[in-house]
Write a protein that holds these residues in place. Structure first.
Motif, PDB file in Angstrom:
ATOM      1  N   GLU A 247      13.943 -14.748  11.030  1.00  0.00           N
ATOM      2  CA  GLU A 247      13.552 -13.363  11.320  1.00  0.00           C
ATOM      3  C   GLU A 247      14.755 -12.427  11.244  1.00  0.00           C
ATOM      4  O   GLU A 247      14.671 -11.341  10.668  1.00  0.00           O
ATOM      5  N   GLN A 248      15.866 -12.831  11.840  1.00  0.00           N
ATOM      6  CA  GLN A 248      17.073 -12.000  11.848  1.00  0.00           C
ATOM      7  C   GLN A 248      17.613 -11.796  10.428  1.00  0.00           C
ATOM      8  O   GLN A 248      17.973 -10.675  10.051  1.00  0.00           O
ATOM      9  N   ILE A 249      17.653 -12.844   9.643  1.00  0.00           N
ATOM     10  CA  ILE A 249      18.144 -12.737   8.267  1.00  0.00           C
ATOM     11  C   ILE A 249      17.250 -11.803   7.455  1.00  0.00           C
ATOM     12  O   ILE A 249      17.735 -10.949   6.716  1.00  0.00           O
ATOM     13  N   LYS A 250      15.950 -11.953   7.615  1.00  0.00           N
ATOM     14  CA  LYS A 250      15.012 -11.096   6.877  1.00  0.00           C
ATOM     15  C   LYS A 250      15.194  -9.635   7.279  1.00  0.00           C
ATOM     16  O   LYS A 250      15.215  -8.751   6.420  1.00  0.00           O
ATOM     17  N   ARG A 251      15.345  -9.370   8.590  1.00  0.00           N
ATOM     18  CA  ARG A 251      15.552  -7.994   9.075  1.00  0.00           C
ATOM     19  C   ARG A 251      16.854  -7.403   8.548  1.00  0.00           C
ATOM     20  O   ARG A 251      16.911  -6.255   8.148  1.00  0.00           O
ATOM     21  N   GLN A 252      17.893  -8.199   8.572  1.00  0.00           N
ATOM     22  CA  GLN A 252      19.220  -7.698   8.236  1.00  0.00           C
ATOM     23  C   GLN A 252      19.458  -7.583   6.733  1.00  0.00           C
ATOM     24  O   GLN A 252      20.088  -6.644   6.276  1.00  0.00           O
ATOM     25  N   PHE A 253      18.955  -8.535   5.963  1.00  0.00           N
ATOM     26  CA  PHE A 253      19.302  -8.596   4.543  1.00  0.00           C
ATOM     27  C   PHE A 253      18.145  -8.327   3.591  1.00  0.00           C
ATOM     28  O   PHE A 253      18.376  -8.047   2.418  1.00  0.00           O
ATOM     29  N   HIS A 254      16.916  -8.461   4.056  1.00  0.00           N
ATOM     30  CA  HIS A 254      15.738  -8.230   3.216  1.00  0.00           C
ATOM     31  C   HIS A 254      15.776  -9.051   1.935  1.00  0.00           C
ATOM     32  O   HIS A 254      15.202  -8.664   0.930  1.00  0.00           O
ATOM     33  N   ASP A 255      16.487 -10.126   1.940  1.00  0.00           N
ATOM     34  CA  ASP A 255      16.641 -10.952   0.737  1.00  0.00           C
ATOM     35  C   ASP A 255      15.583 -12.046   0.674  1.00  0.00           C
ATOM     36  O   ASP A 255      14.998 -12.435   1.683  1.00  0.00           O
TER      37      ASP A 255
END
Length: 109
Positions: free
Chosen positions: A36-44
């Motif tokens: 969840e954090q990676i998706k929020r931060q990087f949208h990759d």
């Protein structure tokens, strides 16, 4: 856009810190939170996976990294981004996202 593969490679056979040091990446809740954090931060577009070297198929797939780890006294868990070791030893979500950020800045991911 190329998919980024983030692998947390651990070995459940190796003795860990008795004080509960570090994140227990084998827990589904920890991985879900990190995703969840990676998706929020990087949208990759990415894959975040936890693999345990105690499983023979994992040990075989990462045999080159295992040999490198043995020769360099690298500690588990390993953070591997697109096949390259980026962190050795206990790390948390902040360290993981910092490494992702640095990798993006360098054009690695």
């Amino acid at each position: 856009m190329k998919k980024t593969i983030i692998t947390i490679l651990d070995d459940s056979r190796v003795r860990k810190c008795y004080a509960g040091c570090g994140v227990n990446w084998s827990k589904k809740e920890e991985l879900d939170s990190a995703r969840e954090q990676i998706k929020r931060q990087f949208h990759d577009d990415f894959i975040l996976e936890y693999l345990d070297m105690a499983q023979p198929e994992v040990s075989e797939k990462f045999s080159k990294i295992v040999q490198k780890a043995k020769h360099a006294d690298i500690l588990y868990p390993l953070l591997i981004i697109n096949g390259d070791i980026r962190i050795s030893g206990d790390f948390d979500l902040r360290m993981l996202t910092d490494m992702m950020d640095a990798s993006r800045e360098l054009g690695i991911v």
